[in-house]
Design an enzyme around this catalytic site. Sequence first.
Site, PDB file in Angstrom:
ATOM      1  N   ARG A   1       0.857  -1.180   0.000  1.00 42.65           N
ATOM      2  CA  ARG A   1       0.000   0.000   0.000  1.00 42.65           C
ATOM      3  C   ARG A   1       0.901   1.240   0.000  1.00 42.65           C
ATOM      4  O   ARG A   1       2.056   1.180   0.410  1.00 42.65           O
ATOM      5  CB  ARG A   1      -0.906   0.000   1.221  1.00 42.65           C
ATOM      6  CG  ARG A   1      -1.792  -1.243   1.350  1.00 42.65           C
ATOM      7  CD  ARG A   1      -2.562  -1.246   2.654  1.00 42.65           C
ATOM      8  NE  ARG A   1      -3.418  -2.423   2.795  1.00 42.65           N
ATOM      9  CZ  ARG A   1      -3.049  -3.561   3.380  1.00 42.65           C
ATOM     10  NH1 ARG A   1      -1.831  -3.668   3.894  1.00 42.65           N
ATOM     11  NH2 ARG A   1      -3.883  -4.581   3.461  1.00 42.65           N
TER      12      ARG A   1
ATOM     13  N   LYS B   1      -1.343  -2.852   8.165  1.00 39.82           N
ATOM     14  CA  LYS B   1      -2.478  -2.411   8.972  1.00 39.82           C
ATOM     15  C   LYS B   1      -2.418  -3.060  10.346  1.00 39.82           C
ATOM     16  O   LYS B   1      -1.915  -4.166  10.515  1.00 39.82           O
ATOM     17  CB  LYS B   1      -3.786  -2.793   8.281  1.00 39.82           C
ATOM     18  CG  LYS B   1      -4.099  -1.963   7.039  1.00 39.82           C
ATOM     19  CD  LYS B   1      -5.463  -2.314   6.497  1.00 39.82           C
ATOM     20  CE  LYS B   1      -5.854  -1.419   5.333  1.00 39.82           C
ATOM     21  NZ  LYS B   1      -7.199  -1.757   4.816  1.00 39.82           N
TER      22      LYS B   1
ATOM     23  N   HIS C   1      -3.151   2.009  -5.249  1.00 40.70           N
ATOM     24  CA  HIS C   1      -3.757   0.707  -4.972  1.00 40.70           C
ATOM     25  C   HIS C   1      -4.007  -0.090  -6.252  1.00 40.70           C
ATOM     26  O   HIS C   1      -4.127  -1.310  -6.205  1.00 40.70           O
ATOM     27  CB  HIS C   1      -5.073   0.898  -4.222  1.00 40.70           C
ATOM     28  CG  HIS C   1      -5.280  -0.077  -3.117  1.00 40.70           C
ATOM     29  ND1 HIS C   1      -4.554  -0.041  -1.943  1.00 40.70           N
ATOM     30  CD2 HIS C   1      -6.107  -1.156  -3.002  1.00 40.70           C
ATOM     31  CE1 HIS C   1      -4.946  -1.030  -1.151  1.00 40.70           C
ATOM     32  NE2 HIS C   1      -5.875  -1.716  -1.771  1.00 40.70           N
TER      33      HIS C   1
ATOM     34  N   ARG D   1      -1.500  -2.690  -6.702  1.00 42.02           N
ATOM     35  CA  ARG D   1      -1.729  -3.831  -5.802  1.00 42.02           C
ATOM     36  C   ARG D   1      -2.743  -4.791  -6.422  1.00 42.02           C
ATOM     37  O   ARG D   1      -2.551  -6.015  -6.399  1.00 42.02           O
ATOM     38  CB  ARG D   1      -2.223  -3.289  -4.462  1.00 42.02           C
ATOM     39  CG  ARG D   1      -2.401  -4.312  -3.352  1.00 42.02           C
ATOM     40  CD  ARG D   1      -2.697  -3.554  -2.057  1.00 42.02           C
ATOM     41  NE  ARG D   1      -3.224  -4.415  -1.011  1.00 42.02           N
ATOM     42  CZ  ARG D   1      -2.478  -5.109  -0.164  1.00 42.02           C
ATOM     43  NH1 ARG D   1      -1.157  -5.061  -0.257  1.00 42.02           N
ATOM     44  NH2 ARG D   1      -3.039  -5.846   0.770  1.00 42.02           N
TER      45      ARG D   1
ATOM     46  N   HIS E   1      -3.482 -10.221   3.544  1.00 45.13           N
ATOM     47  CA  HIS E   1      -4.843 -10.053   4.029  1.00 45.13           C
ATOM     48  C   HIS E   1      -5.045 -10.847   5.313  1.00 45.13           C
ATOM     49  O   HIS E   1      -4.626 -11.998   5.410  1.00 45.13           O
ATOM     50  CB  HIS E   1      -5.848 -10.546   2.978  1.00 45.13           C
ATOM     51  CG  HIS E   1      -6.002  -9.619   1.825  1.00 45.13           C
ATOM     52  ND1 HIS E   1      -6.441 -10.025   0.584  1.00 45.13           N
ATOM     53  CD2 HIS E   1      -5.771  -8.272   1.710  1.00 45.13           C
ATOM     54  CE1 HIS E   1      -6.485  -8.993  -0.236  1.00 45.13           C
ATOM     55  NE2 HIS E   1      -6.080  -7.923   0.421  1.00 45.13           N
TER      56      HIS E   1
ATOM     57  N   TYR F   1     -11.076 -11.382  -5.674  1.00 45.12           N
ATOM     58  CA  TYR F   1     -10.254 -11.753  -6.831  1.00 45.12           C
ATOM     59  C   TYR F   1     -10.732 -13.045  -7.485  1.00 45.12           C
ATOM     60  O   TYR F   1     -10.274 -13.397  -8.572  1.00 45.12           O
ATOM     61  CB  TYR F   1      -8.786 -11.863  -6.417  1.00 45.12           C
ATOM     62  CG  TYR F   1      -8.216 -10.536  -6.011  1.00 45.12           C
ATOM     63  CD1 TYR F   1      -7.916  -9.569  -6.959  1.00 45.12           C
ATOM     64  CD2 TYR F   1      -8.028 -10.223  -4.667  1.00 45.12           C
ATOM     65  CE1 TYR F   1      -7.422  -8.330  -6.586  1.00 45.12           C
ATOM     66  CE2 TYR F   1      -7.537  -8.988  -4.278  1.00 45.12           C
ATOM     67  CZ  TYR F   1      -7.239  -8.045  -5.244  1.00 45.12           C
ATOM     68  OH  TYR F   1      -6.762  -6.812  -4.866  1.00 45.12           O
TER      69      TYR F   1
END
Length: 410
Positions: free
Chosen positions: A262, A286, A354, A357, A380, A389
């Site tokens: 990111r 994150k 993004h 990504r 994730h 996806y």
Amino acid sequence: MDVIGGRRRGPVPLVVTGPLSPYESLVRTELVSRGYAASSVRDAVRMMRRLSLWMDRRELVAAGLTPARVEEFLAFRRAVCSSEPVARRSLGAVVKVLRHAGAVPVPVEASGDAVQEVLADYGAYLRGERGLAAESVRCYCGQARKFLAALPDPLDDSLARLDAVQVTAFMVRHTADAGSVWSAKALVTAVRSLLRYLHVDGRIPAPLTGSVPAVAGWRLDSLPRGLEPQQVSALLSAPDPESPAGRRDRAVLTVLARLGLRGAEAAALQLSDIDWHAGEIAVRGKGSRVERLPLTAEVGEVLSEYLVEDRPRCSATAVFLTARAPYQALTGACIRAIMGRACERAGLPRLGAHRLRHTLATTILRAGAPLPEVGQVLRHRSQLSTAIYAKVDHEALRSLAQSWPEDGAR
């Protein structure tokens, strides 16, 4: 140059006299450590000397150098010379060092700044209590400002009388103008967070998060939009290869495109995060999580070239720095600007970082990797984040498609 006994000698070193003289060495050292050129340091110290003399004539001590006095000095400089912009720039560097050292007063935020005070406290809460990253705090505070600015003055009285009807009316009005579902959802999330904080802090009488209406929107309702290989190549080739800033931008874009970071994660990279011997790079993602990714040959090559040839020599520890002194770590906004410039030069519409990504994820899928592997690369925490996806995994979807009945058209 001075002439003594028929011989020339170099410039006489500047010496600061007056109330700022004890801080001359500090200013010189700090400016050098921040990467200022020798000529810029000389200009700054020269301006510091003039300021100190001006203060001495007015019998001011260092603690008397308030923001108003700084502006008064600049007005004096405008009256006696035409280089006020240069004076302001040089003086700004000096004053920043002095304020950081506590030698002169720090300006107090002004405006109808009850709003600013609440936002400052709220930002500290998000960082300290919630553990949010700097970019997340910036986004939350930006949305919260809209809500607080809509309340009438005085703010404290408005918060004390705040009720569910006012909150709902604000949200209905502003989410309608948000421009997109995701912008509206960002506003909803931030306002709910702000209301929780205001109640915990005792600024509003009741918890009002339930009065913030939800925004209609569903998970997995869109397709991830990746780029074609030739578009990625055009983006990576867009920065100017002849300038240090251009080569830095190429390194940033390569990290985004090949590792799927990111924008804020790329900005947060530290020199200590790169383990050259193990061929790994630590990523601060994150939730303050630190995870390790393999350092590919392509990424390692562009990073090493930037670090050895183009990265400024200074005390900053971030990998990617601004191109001009004072050298500082790039921010998320800087990463977005780099991506925007590359899109413009590559002849593409302005895209967010993004998008690279998403492109990496779809490329991995097309190479035959399963969805769990994509989730590992993108780091994730939830499989739901990766599930989107599945929509572009055409090979897997083809096995689920039922054949069209032969007589279906009859």
